[in-house]
Design a protein around this motif. Structure first.
Motif, short mmCIF file in Angstrom:
data_model
loop_
_atom_site.label_atom_id
_atom_site.label_comp_id
_atom_site.label_asym_id
_atom_site.label_seq_id
_atom_site.Cartn_x
_atom_site.Cartn_y
_atom_site.Cartn_z
N MET A 319 38.62 120.73 64.65
CA MET A 319 37.52 121.35 64.36
C MET A 319 36.33 120.84 65.38
O MET A 319 35.40 121.73 65.59
CB MET A 319 36.94 120.29 63.21
N SER A 320 36.54 119.81 66.08
CA SER A 320 35.63 119.74 67.40
C SER A 320 35.60 120.72 68.42
O SER A 320 34.72 121.32 68.66
CB SER A 320 35.85 118.40 68.21
N LEU A 321 36.79 121.45 68.66
CA LEU A 321 36.88 122.40 69.60
C LEU A 321 36.43 123.88 68.92
O LEU A 321 35.84 124.40 69.62
CB LEU A 321 38.42 122.70 69.93
N ILE A 440 25.27 126.57 63.99
CA ILE A 440 24.25 125.50 64.14
C ILE A 440 24.72 124.24 63.06
O ILE A 440 24.92 123.23 63.18
CB ILE A 440 22.83 125.64 63.89
N SER A 441 24.97 124.63 61.72
CA SER A 441 25.69 123.74 60.96
C SER A 441 26.94 123.14 61.22
O SER A 441 27.09 122.06 61.08
CB SER A 441 25.77 124.43 59.49
N GLY A 442 27.88 123.95 62.00
CA GLY A 442 28.96 123.35 62.26
C GLY A 442 28.81 122.42 63.49
O GLY A 442 29.63 121.27 63.45
N ILE A 443 27.87 122.73 64.30
CA ILE A 443 27.48 121.59 65.46
C ILE A 443 27.33 120.17 65.04
O ILE A 443 27.60 119.20 65.03
CB ILE A 443 26.62 122.32 66.34
N ILE A 444 26.34 120.45 63.88
CA ILE A 444 25.61 119.08 63.16
C ILE A 444 26.79 118.65 62.33
O ILE A 444 27.01 117.26 62.59
CB ILE A 444 24.70 119.55 62.24
N ASN A 445 27.93 119.23 61.94
CA ASN A 445 28.98 118.50 61.10
C ASN A 445 29.92 118.02 61.94
O ASN A 445 30.43 117.02 61.36
CB ASN A 445 29.57 119.65 60.16
N VAL A 446 29.88 118.38 63.07
CA VAL A 446 30.69 117.82 64.17
C VAL A 446 30.19 116.20 64.19
O VAL A 446 31.14 115.19 64.20
CB VAL A 446 30.96 118.25 65.50
N PHE A 447 29.18 115.94 64.48
CA PHE A 447 28.57 114.65 64.61
C PHE A 447 28.49 113.88 63.30
O PHE A 447 28.41 112.81 63.25
CB PHE A 447 27.23 114.89 65.17
N MET A 463 35.93 108.37 67.43
CA MET A 463 34.55 108.90 67.55
C MET A 463 34.25 109.33 68.97
O MET A 463 33.79 110.48 69.08
CB MET A 463 33.71 107.64 67.37
N ASN A 464 34.95 108.68 70.01
CA ASN A 464 34.77 109.28 71.40
C ASN A 464 35.24 110.73 71.64
O ASN A 464 34.47 111.44 72.28
CB ASN A 464 35.52 108.36 72.16
N VAL A 465 36.62 110.97 70.98
CA VAL A 465 36.91 112.54 71.16
C VAL A 465 35.82 113.51 70.70
O VAL A 465 35.53 114.29 71.45
CB VAL A 465 38.26 112.57 70.53
N PRO A 466 35.57 113.45 69.49
CA PRO A 466 34.46 114.22 68.93
C PRO A 466 33.30 114.38 69.57
O PRO A 466 32.56 115.27 69.72
CB PRO A 466 34.57 114.30 67.32
#
Length: 509
Positions: A319-321, A440-447, A463-466
């Motif tokens: 999901m992060s990628l 934009i929502s996807g970027i926010i949800n990563v964090f 936490m460090n990986v994402p």
């Protein structure tokens, strides 16, 4: 208004009817303390040590009341019982309060001339804080909390018997439990089993858990509970869940056992709580692991970071990628390189399609990993990250579907009469507008996911990986968009679209 005054040779007060009555040589009483039901206090010695735990509901079950006073030793004793007028005022006050326990009052009146230890109550008011009344008792806060709302009230060793008796209190009425495990071993003790005590609507139970499944389906010992009316110092096993209020569990176990307890040595303690349900049939929605010496809880608690299971790692990385890098860049390239002068025909689209496909595959697999993780280790749709993620995943899944179904431009790229059909307008509004919202929502949800793994107590690397992938993606995305706005035909955009200074003509310069 009732007036009260004291004189050297007697006490005089005026009633509501303003008639004057002489009280004689009686002492004026004015004090604050815990309101208690006299009958319950006589049979339940726990109220002499923890009167703040008696509930308003239990108090309403009585008919005669009194007020407690704390001794120098710290215990509570009955100071005064009330007359009939005081009892009626107490009932009225209890019926109107919004408090659930820790009910303290301030009384004003005279010592009874007929009954020793009784007070003729003139006024009775609620005492809710040290700022509103003098003599307010502050409930001790020296409990050692495993997590917010789940605390160890006491843990006592009986060296002669070789046992330890521990009392856990909870701030809600959901089922809860603690267990003895191995460092990082979690629910199964690393496969060798964990020794777990659970308080639920099914009673106090002990489990030897060796598999990740509902403990009720595994080795179970139902523990006989002590009479709740027994002396508090003698209670060995107890489970009480007050509806809409709190929970309390006391259990006794041998120091030796599957997971031995070594005095003065910290060990791994796991905990879990239900999602507002008292039955153990409902899966936990809160859990964690701490390092604690139960034989000396004053040493404090150290939170133990959990190791993320492999399925969660796959979800995090994929999901992060997808939403931290590939899908945002696919959208940015389509937005900023579509009209680069001299670019290879369709070069921007090849980037957009390739990154989109890769991101789509990764996010689809990421969703499957999330479903499996929630099914085995957690609860579905319990957290904001998961609820938000459903919207993002569905929207992301539909983007390539809409692209396949889109009305294609005619050869040459010119629409009849120079006008796009309504279906094409609808596609572009959906694909671009909804696409950007999803990106934009996807970027926010990563964090948001980063925050969630931190809240759940996972190791820092989880936490460090994402954070790393997401941060790189945000920086690259931001620089690319900004560069494209300031200089549309910048060198990076030209290089990505293979732009030639004289443009393309059938593939020739």
């Amino acid at each position: 208004v009732r007036l009260l005054s004291a004189y050297a040779y007697g006490q005089v007060y005026a009633s509501e009817e303003c008639s004057v009555m002489v009280a004689g040589m009686r002492n004026v009483v004015q004090m604050s303390g815990f309101l208690v039901d006299v009958t319950s206090f006589e049979v339940d010695s726990m109220l002499g040590t923890r009167p703040y735990e008696i509930t308003v509901e239990d108090l309403l079950g009585g008919s005669s009341y009194g007020i407690l006073e704390q001794t120098e030793e710290g215990d509570f004793v009955m100071k005064y019982t009330f007359d009939e007028a005081g009892n009626n005022q107490a009932i009225t006050l209890l019926q109107s309060t919004t408090m659930t326990n820790n009910f303290q009052v301030t009384i004003t009146g005279f010592e009874s001339s007929n009954t020793v230890g009784e007070v003729d109550v003139i006024s009775l008011t609620s005492c809710e804080s040290s700022t509103t009344c003098e003599g307010f008792f502050t409930v001790p806060t020296d409990q050692v909390c495993i997590t917010d709302g789940l605390c160890i009230e006491s843990s006592v060793i009986d060296e002669e018997a070789g046992t330890i008796t521990t009392t856990i209190v909870s701030d809600d009425d959901s089922w809860f439990g603690i267990g003895f495990s191995t460092p990082g071993g979690g629910m199964t003790g690393g496969g060798s089993g964990s020794d777990i005590f659970v308080c639920s609507s099914e009673g106090l139970r002990r489990f030897l858990v060796t598999a990740r499944s509902n403990p009720a389906s595994q080795s179970t010992e139902i523990i006989s509970q002590d009479d709740t009316g027994a002396d508090a110092t003698e209670i060995k096993n107890l489970c009480v869940l007050e509806a809409g209020n709190t929970g309390r569990m006391t259990f006794t176990r041998m120091l030796e056992g599957v997971r031995p307890i070594i005095p003065n040595e910290a060990q791994s303690i796991i905990w879990a709580r239900g999602p507002g349900e008292q039955s153990l049939s409902s899966r936990h929605d809160r859990r964690g692991e701490v390092s604690l010496d139960l034989t000396n809880v004053s040493g404090g608690v150290s939170a133990t970071k959990q190791t993320a299971p492999w399925i969660l790692w796959l979800h995090i990385v994929f999901m992060s990628l997808a939403w931290g890098l590939f899908l945002p860049m696919g959208a940015a390239i389509a937005n900023r390189t579509r009209n680069i002068v001299g670019s290879r025909p369709g070069a921007w689209f090849l980037w957009h399609k390739s990154l989109g496909r890769l991101g789509w595959i990764l996010q689809s697999l990421g969703v499957l990993f999330a479903i499996y993780y929630a099914e085995v280790y957690s609860v579905h749709f319990q957290f904001t990250h998961a609820k938000y993620g459903i919207f993002i995943a569905v929207a992301g899944f539909l983007q390539p579907v809409s692209a396949v179904l889109r009305p294609h431009p005619p050869k040459g790229g010119v629409w009849p009469e120079g006008k796009k059909p309504l279906s094409r307008w609808a596609f572009e509004i959906w694909h671009k507008g909804f696409g950007w919202t999803t990106v934009i929502s996807g970027i926010i949800n990563v964090f948001l996911g980063v925050k969630l793994v931190n809240d759940l107590g996972f190791a820092s690397i989880t936490m460090n990986v994402p954070i790393g992938i997401g941060s790189i993606g945000v920086v690259v995305f931001g620089i690319f968009m900004l560069l494209g706005l300031l200089s549309p035909n910048n060198l990076l955009a030209k290089a990505m679209t293979c732009a030639k200074s004289k443009g393309y003509d059938g593939g020739k310069e």
